[in-house]
Write an enzyme that holds these catalytic residues in place. Structure first.
Site, short mmCIF file in Angstrom:
data_model
loop_
_atom_site.label_atom_id
_atom_site.label_comp_id
_atom_site.label_asym_id
_atom_site.label_seq_id
_atom_site.Cartn_x
_atom_site.Cartn_y
_atom_site.Cartn_z
N SER A 68 -46.07 -45.49 39.60
CA SER A 68 -46.24 -45.27 40.85
C SER A 68 -47.02 -46.56 41.63
CB SER A 68 -47.61 -44.40 40.82
OG SER A 68 -49.03 -44.67 41.27
N LYS A 69 -46.72 -46.73 43.10
CA LYS A 69 -46.95 -48.03 43.48
C LYS A 69 -48.70 -48.04 43.65
CE LYS A 69 -45.52 -46.72 48.05
NZ LYS A 69 -44.61 -46.56 49.07
N ARG A 70 -49.37 -46.95 43.62
CA ARG A 70 -50.81 -47.06 43.74
C ARG A 70 -51.54 -47.45 42.46
NH1 ARG A 70 -49.82 -43.80 47.45
NH2 ARG A 70 -49.04 -42.15 46.00
#
Ligand code: GLU
Length: 469
Positions: free
Chosen positions: A239-241
């Site tokens: 996930s990009k977070r």
């Protein structure tokens, strides 16, 4: 099921420019590129920029630059969906005219009032109302109420979907903009795409794509291949977070395009011949889309980093030097620019090439060569220098270095003898390393000391000793 096609082979990479270029997209690009090359086909780049609110020109630039860096140049395009809206409007009108789509003005609240369930799909309320086009009215596609739709997928077999569970999905929003699926399918048909290789997350869309394909008389459907999702060490989808997913970031950290390509190819596939670490040209020839496995692929940054180091080791020295240039010429190097000494760098770069995992580590290996005052690393200082015998060791080494022959072997001998003389028999060079380089770890010490010269080295050892007094 076969990868072969009796039409001229055409593949596409169809990214949406909504953020950084994801490592998963990079893998998809590589697989598409390899299959296009293997089959003598055409590789098309199509930018799916229909979501005006989330798209930015810099994300498109990022895609183009990442693809050039990876070496997956496209043969055709880039096409921009934002410039092809007339085509989608025409397809929508055609579907509506043929009774395969209908206008709908239901709000989410109205639907929920009817069904009593916020998670329920659209109930088909407007199917028979005969609404015409109008502001705020979405166009929905009529999906069959019975039967199943099977996706024939080279990687996943034949996943089958119950049509009754597929709602009449929206193909044109209330504001007149085509939805992703409509634009995607219209373009795949129009661009005569024969193979769709894309991420597993699109699989649930594929039965809908097949329905649209058929309704638009799209001709032979493409060969589908949904490549496995990438997961982190906790088996969570990247996930990009949470995870570092942007290819740009790896590039900025000093990963080589060659090792990135090599590693990404292995996320779901392994060469039958030879080791995992191979020149890309060889992997690109060996790659077989049919052999990609469906299970999630672990994106292992530790392994990738080690891989990168191995690739750095394999570089011809001149290439390594060239790749170091942006790093040692950057404005953020930890030395004054006029102190940089090209000859010294070139002389010691082979030792650096033996050790770094990332190109970004290069300045930190050589900074001590281009400074008048050594910057001591705090941890190195407290762990190494504060031991009782260090001042005596440094004194003895400074004395020995004052008179010994000045070349690597003699320095080693002198240092060891000095250590033994003061009762330090193990790891005698570590405090000397901290004194000369500021760090606990780094390249072998004797070669750089020989090149720095007696005055500099003895001066640094004395300076460190003075700090301890
Ligand atoms: N634009 C879609 C995405 O970026 C890709 C769709 C496709 O490959 O069919 O996820």
């Amino acid at each position: 099921m076969t990868v072969l096609s009796d039409r001229p082979v055409r593949l596409r990479f169809a990214p949406s420019p909504t953020g950084f270029f994801h490592v998963g997209s990079a893998r998809t690009t590589l697989y598409n590129w390899c299959v296009a090359r293997q089959m003598g086909g055409t590789f098309v780049l199509r930018i799916e920029d229909t979501d005006a609110e989330r798209n930015k020109p810099e994300w498109t630039e990022g895609i183009l630059s990442a693809m050039r860096w990876l070496g997956t140049e496209w043969d055709e395009g880039p096409y921009f969906q934002s410039e092809r809206t007339a085509l989608y409007a025409e397809a929508a009108a055609r579907l509506h005219g043929a009774g395969k789509a209908y206008y709908c003005d239901c709000t989410r609240e109205a639907l929920e009032d009817r069904t009593g369930d916020p998670n329920q799909g659209y109930d088909g309320f407007c199917r028979t109302r005969g609404l015409t086009v109008g502001p705020g009215r979405a166009l929905r596609f009529v999906t069959p109420d019975e039967g199943t739709t099977t996706v024939i997928d080279l990687i996943r077999g034949e996943p089958t979907f119950e049509n009754a569970l597929i709602e009449d999905f929206v193909i044109v929003r209330g504001n007149g903009a085509a939805m992703f699926l409509l634009a995607n399918v219209v373009d795949d048909i129009d661009m005569r795409i024969t193979h769709v290789i894309r991420g597993e997350e699109h699989l649930p869309n594929t039965p809908k794509a097949l329905m649209l394909w058929d309704a638009l008389d799209g001709g032979p459907e493409p060969v589908w291949a949904h490549v496995p999702v990438l997961v982190n060490e906790r088996r969570q989808k990247l996930s990009k977070r949470r995870d570092k997913v942007a290819l740009e970031m790896y590039r900025e950290d000093g990963f080589l395009a060659e090792s990135m390509r090599n590693y990404l190819m292995l996320l779901g596939w392994a060469p039958k011949e030879g080791p995992e670490l191979q020149p890309f040209a060889s992997l690109a020839t060996q790659f077989r889309l049919e052999d990609v496995v469906p299970s999630p692929a672990f994106f292992d940054v530790v392994k990738l980093t080690a891989f990168n180091g191995d690739h750095i080791r394999l570089l011809p020295f001149d290439e390594f030097l060239d790749l170091c240039r942006p790093w040692i010429n950057s404005d953020s190097v930890p030395w004054a620019k006029d102190r940089f000494d090209e000859d010294l760098f070139v002389a010691l770069a082979p030792l650096v090439q033996e050790r770094v995992s990332l190109l970004s580590e290069v300045p930190g290996y050589v900074d001590f060569l281009f400074t008048d005052e050594v910057a001591y690393d705090d941890t190195a200082w407290s762990k190494v220098m504060l031991k009782a015998n260090v001042p005596a060791l440094l004194g003895a080494v400074a004395d020995a270095f004052g008179t010994c022959e000045w070349e690597p072997d003699a320095l080693k001998e002198a240092l060891e003898a000095a250590g033994v003389g003061v009762g330090v028999t193990k790891r005698q060079q570590v405090p000397v390393r901290v004194a000369v380089t500021g760090k606990q770890f780094g390249m072998p010490l004797y070669e750089p000391m020989a090149l720095l010269g007696r005055d500099v080295v003895v001066g640094r050892i004395e300076a460190a000793r003075a700090c301890l007094a």
